[in-house]
Structure formats: structure tokens, C-alpha cells
Write an enzyme that holds these catalytic residues in place. Structure first.
Site, PDB file in Angstrom:
ATOM      1  N   LYS A  14      -2.520   7.237  -2.226  1.00 20.68           N
ATOM      2  CA  LYS A  14      -1.201   7.044  -2.224  1.00 20.68           C
ATOM      3  C   LYS A  14      -0.630   6.328  -3.392  1.00 20.68           C
ATOM      4  CE  LYS A  14      -1.381   4.321   1.728  1.00 20.68           C
ATOM      5  NZ  LYS A  14      -2.779   4.182   1.876  1.00 20.68           N
ATOM      6  N   ARG A  89       3.442  -0.150   8.131  1.00 24.94           N
ATOM      7  CA  ARG A  89       1.994   0.241   8.631  1.00 24.94           C
ATOM      8  C   ARG A  89       2.041  -0.009  10.078  1.00 24.94           C
ATOM      9  NH1 ARG A  89      -0.635  -0.854   3.364  1.00 24.94           N
ATOM     10  NH2 ARG A  89      -2.915  -0.361   3.640  1.00 24.94           N
ATOM     11  N   ARG A 128     -14.032   2.840  -6.215  1.00 23.36           N
ATOM     12  CA  ARG A 128     -12.654   1.994  -6.835  1.00 23.36           C
ATOM     13  C   ARG A 128     -13.197   0.602  -6.903  1.00 23.36           C
ATOM     14  NH1 ARG A 128      -7.077   2.329  -3.733  1.00 23.36           N
ATOM     15  NH2 ARG A 128      -7.805   0.790  -2.554  1.00 23.36           N
ATOM     16  N   ARG A 134     -11.390  -5.218  -6.537  1.00 25.01           N
ATOM     17  CA  ARG A 134     -10.855  -5.605  -5.212  1.00 25.01           C
ATOM     18  C   ARG A 134     -11.891  -5.951  -4.408  1.00 25.01           C
ATOM     19  NH1 ARG A 134      -6.127  -1.760  -3.214  1.00 25.01           N
ATOM     20  NH2 ARG A 134      -6.711  -2.621  -1.123  1.00 25.01           N
ATOM     21  N   ARG A 146     -10.394  -1.830   7.939  1.00 20.96           N
ATOM     22  CA  ARG A 146      -9.233  -1.435   7.535  1.00 20.96           C
ATOM     23  C   ARG A 146      -8.961   0.006   8.133  1.00 20.96           C
ATOM     24  NH1 ARG A 146     -10.431  -1.818   1.453  1.00 20.96           N
ATOM     25  NH2 ARG A 146      -8.543  -0.869   0.995  1.00 20.96           N
TER      26      ARG A 146
HETATM   27  P1  AMP Z   1      -3.313  -1.622   0.089  1.00 22.81           P
HETATM   28  O1  AMP Z   1      -3.286  -1.969  -1.131  1.00 22.81           O
HETATM   29  O2  AMP Z   1      -1.894  -0.903   0.820  1.00 22.81           O
HETATM   30  O3  AMP Z   1      -4.679  -0.803   0.616  1.00 22.81           O
HETATM   31  O4  AMP Z   1      -3.121  -3.062   1.074  1.00 22.81           O
HETATM   32  C1  AMP Z   1      -4.140  -3.992   0.753  1.00 22.81           C
HETATM   33  C2  AMP Z   1      -4.047  -5.141   2.035  1.00 22.81           C
HETATM   34  O5  AMP Z   1      -2.882  -5.468   1.872  1.00 22.81           O
HETATM   35  C3  AMP Z   1      -4.109  -4.454   3.237  1.00 22.81           C
HETATM   36  O6  AMP Z   1      -5.176  -4.174   3.921  1.00 22.81           O
HETATM   37  C4  AMP Z   1      -3.148  -5.407   4.285  1.00 22.81           C
HETATM   38  O7  AMP Z   1      -3.926  -6.604   4.349  1.00 22.81           O
HETATM   39  C5  AMP Z   1      -1.988  -6.016   3.347  1.00 22.81           C
HETATM   40  N1  AMP Z   1      -1.151  -5.224   3.427  1.00 22.81           N
HETATM   41  C6  AMP Z   1      -0.213  -4.219   2.519  1.00 22.81           C
HETATM   42  N2  AMP Z   1       0.748  -3.463   3.050  1.00 22.81           N
HETATM   43  C7  AMP Z   1       0.698  -4.000   4.342  1.00 22.81           C
HETATM   44  C8  AMP Z   1       1.797  -3.836   5.648  1.00 22.81           C
HETATM   45  N3  AMP Z   1       2.647  -2.921   5.150  1.00 22.81           N
HETATM   46  N4  AMP Z   1       1.503  -4.394   6.504  1.00 22.81           N
HETATM   47  C9  AMP Z   1       0.671  -5.535   6.436  1.00 22.81           C
HETATM   48  N5  AMP Z   1      -0.283  -5.748   5.662  1.00 22.81           N
HETATM   49  C10 AMP Z   1      -0.336  -4.917   4.520  1.00 22.81           C
END
Ligand code: AMP
Length: 190
Positions: A14, A89, A128, A134, A146
Site C-alpha cells: 500500500k 481498518r 522489510r 520496524r 497483524r
Molecule cells: P501500518 O504501517 O499501516 O502497517 O500500521 C502499523 C501499525 O499501526 C498497525 O499494526 C497498528 O498498530 C497501527 N495502525 C495503523 N493504522 C491504523 C488504523 N487505521 N487503526 C488502528 N491501528 C492502526
């Protein structure tokens, strides 16, 4: 105005695709994950709150995430449109986004899912994690959690957006350029 939701499991690409699309269509890219990481890096109250959830691969609570997202949209009032990456989400977030946008005379144009199998995604994320630093990408158990969060809380959004006739999906496996072309073929219909 074009407002795109990029949808897909962690590692689906994404963020990578959003970078290309934002330049192509002059959109503002909002990644809730990036905003949380920025806040963690800067040790803000929001960052401290989010960290414990993110470290476990759990979703951050809706109320916090929705407020943050709305503030980010407000900051970009001159935008020609948005790419939402990693938001919504949950169904609560999707409902909140719809009503927030409609108050501004805006709406989601399309939600596009990037599809890939769990095993392909685990492999990508661990790779990654070697360079991104991360911690949520470095541990297979956290990655699988996740996915579990995604299956339980995010997957129902496919039906949410299908009911609005706004759901599209593309094969997320291929070269970056190939996948960008698949996305553009959908966005150019609007
Ligand atoms: P991402 O970078 O999109 O993979 O997000 C990393 C982490 O951030 C996720 O595993 C969640 O802990 C948190 N996070 C990101 N976006 C959301 C969202 N829309 N709702 C809740 N938690 C989020």
C-alpha cells in the site's frame, strides 16, 4: 476530487503504491501507520499511547485513530484528493470516515485492495524488517497477529465498500510498475 482507500494486509504494498499514485494524481497521501511512527519517534503523548498496541501488532483504538485521521485531513484543506493508506481498518473507522467526508461535501471514490497470500506477505515483511528497523516486521508471531487483526476487524470492510459499489481488487504480486498500472486502470475510470 478523487479519494482512494488502499486496502490490503500488512506488506501488500500500500505504502509503495501510494507514493507513485500521489505524484501521478496530485493527491495527499495519508498513512496512519506513518503518523503513529512519527509520533513514537518524537515521543508525543499520542506516540506513547500507540506504541504499546503497535509493538504487539494490535490495532490502536478507534477513537484515537479517527481523531488523528480527521486532523490530518483538516490540515490539508486545499488538497485535490487523498490516498488513505492503512485507514480505515475497522467498520467503525469506515463509518466515521464516510460521515466526516460527507460533512465536507466529499466522499470515497474507490477502495482498491492489493491481494497477496499470507506466506508471500510474511516473506516480504521479514525482508522489510531487516532494513526498516520496524520491530513489528521482525517477528513472525507479531506479523501473524497483524494478519489476525486484519481478518477479524478489517476484512469486513470489503463487504462495507462492496455494498456501496466502491470495492475493487488487484493482484498485488508482480513488479511495482505492473501493480501501479493495475491501480491506474481502475482510478482512470473516475
Ligand atoms: P501500518 O504501517 O499501516 O502497517 O500500521 C502499523 C501499525 O499501526 C498497525 O499494526 C497498528 O498498530 C497501527 N495502525 C495503523 N493504522 C491504523 C488504523 N487505521 N487503526 C488502528 N491501528 C492502526
Amino acid at each position: 476530487m478523487i479519494n482512494i482507500v488502499l486496502f490490503g494486509k500488512p506488506g501488500a504494498g500500500k505504502g509503495t503504491q501510494a507514493e507513485f499514485l500521489k505524484n501521478q494524481y496530485k493527491l495527499v497521501h495519508i498513512s496512519t501507520g506513518d503518523i503513529f511512527r512519527f509520533n513514537i519517534k518524537n515521543a508525543t503523548d499520542l506516540g506513547k499511547l500507540a506504541q504499546s498496541y503497535m509493538d504487539q501488532g494490535d490495532l490502536v483504538p478507534d477513537s484515537v485513530t479517527i481523531k488523528m485521521l480527521e486532523a490530518e485531513v483538516e490540515k490539508n484543506s486545499a488538497a485535490k484528493g487523498f490516498i488513505f493508506d492503512g485507514f480505515p481498518r475497522t467498520t467503525t473507522q469506515a463509518d466515521a470516515l464516510d460521515s466526516f467526508l460527507s460533512k465536507k461535501g466529499m466522499q470515497i471514490t474507490a477502495t482498491i485492495a492489493l491481494e497477496a497470500s499470507d506466506d508471500q506477505l510474511v516473506e516480504r515483511l521479514l525482508k522489510r524488517g531487516e532494513t526498516s528497523g520496524r520491530t513489528d516486521d521482525q517477528d513472525e508471531a507479531k506479523i501473524r497477529n497483524r494478519f489476525e487483526e486484519y481478518n477479524q476487524k478489517t476484512a469486513p470492510l470489503q463487504e462495507f465498500y462492496s455494498n456501496q459499489e466502491k470495492f475493487y481488487s488487484v493482484n498485488g504480486i508482480g513488479s511495482i510498475e505492473e501493480i501501479t498500472t493495475r491501480l491506474k486502470n481502475i482510478i482512470d475510470r473516475f
